[in-house]
Scaffold this motif. Structure first.
Motif, short mmCIF file in Angstrom:
data_model
loop_
_atom_site.label_atom_id
_atom_site.label_comp_id
_atom_site.label_asym_id
_atom_site.label_seq_id
_atom_site.Cartn_x
_atom_site.Cartn_y
_atom_site.Cartn_z
N ASN A 159 5.59 -8.36 1.66
CA ASN A 159 4.36 -8.51 0.88
C ASN A 159 3.55 -9.62 1.53
O ASN A 159 3.81 -10.80 1.32
N ASP A 160 2.58 -9.23 2.33
CA ASP A 160 1.90 -10.19 3.20
C ASP A 160 0.48 -10.49 2.74
O ASP A 160 -0.14 -9.69 2.04
N THR A 161 -0.02 -11.64 3.19
CA THR A 161 -1.42 -12.00 2.99
C THR A 161 -2.10 -12.07 4.35
O THR A 161 -1.64 -12.79 5.23
N TYR A 176 -4.01 -4.48 9.38
CA TYR A 176 -3.01 -3.53 8.86
C TYR A 176 -2.04 -4.32 7.99
O TYR A 176 -1.38 -5.23 8.50
N GLY A 177 -1.89 -3.93 6.74
CA GLY A 177 -0.97 -4.66 5.86
C GLY A 177 0.48 -4.61 6.33
O GLY A 177 1.24 -5.55 6.13
N ASP A 178 0.86 -3.49 6.98
CA ASP A 178 2.25 -3.36 7.43
C ASP A 178 2.38 -3.18 8.94
O ASP A 178 2.88 -4.07 9.61
N ALA A 179 1.95 -2.05 9.49
CA ALA A 179 2.25 -1.79 10.90
C ALA A 179 1.28 -0.77 11.47
O ALA A 179 0.50 -0.16 10.74
CA LIG Z 1 3.32 -5.88 4.68
#
Ligand SMILES: [Ca+2]
Ligand SMILES: [Ca+2]
Ligand SMILES: [Ca+2]
Ligand SMILES: [Ca+2]
Length: 392
Positions: A159-161, A176-179
């Motif tokens: 869970n990133d900012t 990109y929130g993930d990849a």
């Molecule tokens: Ca993420």
């Protein structure tokens, strides 16, 4: 589990260098990386790869919680930062890192920042909850990624900012929130993406993807929040593409429930994906998304599943491309009930709003909220709209 030392390192790299630096270069099997603070100053024409822990995290290794900062001066630098490793497999876990690229005082630079690993994340790898910050100006194109390059197997995104801040005249960023890609049973985290337009900005913009460029196989997107914050408020050459899950969804991919809030300009907002390639009719499932384009003449697709389109005063002349039609795009016959939220306009009741809706002669209903704010519903007749389609 063996814990590696916590190091504080600060160094400057001269012009025309090729450097690869690791926070924990000697990493025994199944160790826990140190919590390192590394600051690197880069001059011109340099290629830097900075890694918070080690090249490859395997088995039950765990990355440390690192703070990695690259200050980019001069011009024509290429900078890549990996919060944990260049690739991860087995049951490896990423640390909760703070990754910062700052090219505010430079020109023609680009940085790519990953919260975990820019290469492959496979097997049962879990990304950390990272904070990825990019500050830029001077004609740069930058990329911020919450987790990694390619997620496969049963990997989980953190869970990133992600914070992109344009302080200079020109520049853009892709978030990109993930990849880059999620496939197999990979799952995106619940990420928070914010692009801030500084008060000296003149031109720019960016693409924000809640999860990835591509969701394929049985991959599932997270529940993400995408926001454009405009500190300038009076620009002409600015636009954003905001997508809740991915540029393309294929196979049996499933979108998360995302919240998208556009900027002051002509944005494109998409609840799930820009393109769909289902394995079979209805194999792709969309999320329940909330889209608010804010000012400017925005174009919106809720995508599959029931979505909410919200409009604030000063919303401009907006177009909803798929009102009540998102499921049919992926070949699904499941019921769908999109809603239009116009509470900000303060209409007395449905009757007051209904009197402002008419057909445009081209087969589309147009809602005349004010003299300057309209919503056009592509392919929807006025007679098809009812009180139950609105939040008044
Ligand atoms: Ca993420
Ligand atoms: Ca990390
Ligand atoms: Ca999402
Ligand atoms: Ca949707």
């Amino acid at each position: 589990m063996r814990r590696l030392p916590n190091d504080t390192i600060a160094l400057s790299i001269p012009e025309m260098s090729f450097e690869t630096l690791f926070g924990d270069p000697d990493f025994p099997a199944n160790a826990h990386g140190g919590n390192d603070t590394i600051t690197v100053d880069v001059d011109s024409m340099t290629s830097l790869i900075l890694v918070g822990d080690t090249a490859v995290l395997l088995d039950r290794s765990q990355g440390g919680n690192d703070t990695l900062r690259v200050n980019i001066e001069g011009s024509l630098n290429t900078v890549i930062v990996h919060g944990d490793a260049q690739s991860m497999s087995g049951h490896a876990r990423g640390g909760n890192d703070t990754v910062i690229g700052d090219s505010e005082n430079s020109i023609w630079n680009g940085f790519t920042l990953y919260g975990d690993a820019g290469g492959d994340m496979s097997d049962h790898v879990q990304g950390g909850n990272d904070t990825v910050i990019g500050v830029f100006g001077g004609r740069s194109l930058n990329t911020l990624v919450g987790d990694g390059g390619a997620m496969s197997g049963d990997t989980r995104g953190g869970n990133d900012t992600l914070l992109a801040l344009q302080t200079g005249l020109t520049g853009s960023a892709v978030l990109y929130g993930d990849a880059g890609g999620l496939t197999d049973h990979a799952r995106g985290g619940n990420d928070n993406l914010i692009f801030t337009i500084g008060n000296e900005a003149q031109t720019g913009g960016g693409n924000l993807y809640g999860d990835a460029h591509e969701l394929s196989g049985d991959a599932r997107g997270g529940n993400d929040t995408l926001t454009v914050v405009d500190l300038h408020g009076n620009l002409h050459y600015y636009s954003f593409l905001m997508v809740g899950d991915a540029f393309s969804m294929s196979g049996n991919a499933e979108g998360g429930n995302d919240v998208l809030t556009g900027g002051t300009y002509a944005d494109i907002l998409v609840g799930d994906a820009r393109h769909y390639y289902p394995a079979a009719p209805g194999s792709i499932t969309g999320g329940r998304d909330v889209l608010n384009g804010k000012g400017g003449n925005d174009e919106m697709w809720g995508g599959p599943n029931s979505d909410i389109f919200a409009f604030d005063k000063g919303s401009g002349q907006d177009l909803i491309q798929d009102f009540g039609q998102g499921n049919s795009v992926v070949g699904s016959t499941a019921a769908e009930h999109d809603l239009i939220d116009v509470q900000d306009y303060g209409f007395a009741d449905w009757t007051a709003l209904e009197s402002l809706i008419s057909d445009d002669g081209a087969g589309n209903a147009v809602i005349h909220l004010t003299a300057s704010d309209t919503i056009t519903l592509q392919g929807v007749q006025t007679a098809d709209l009812h009180a139950t389609d609105f939040i008044v």
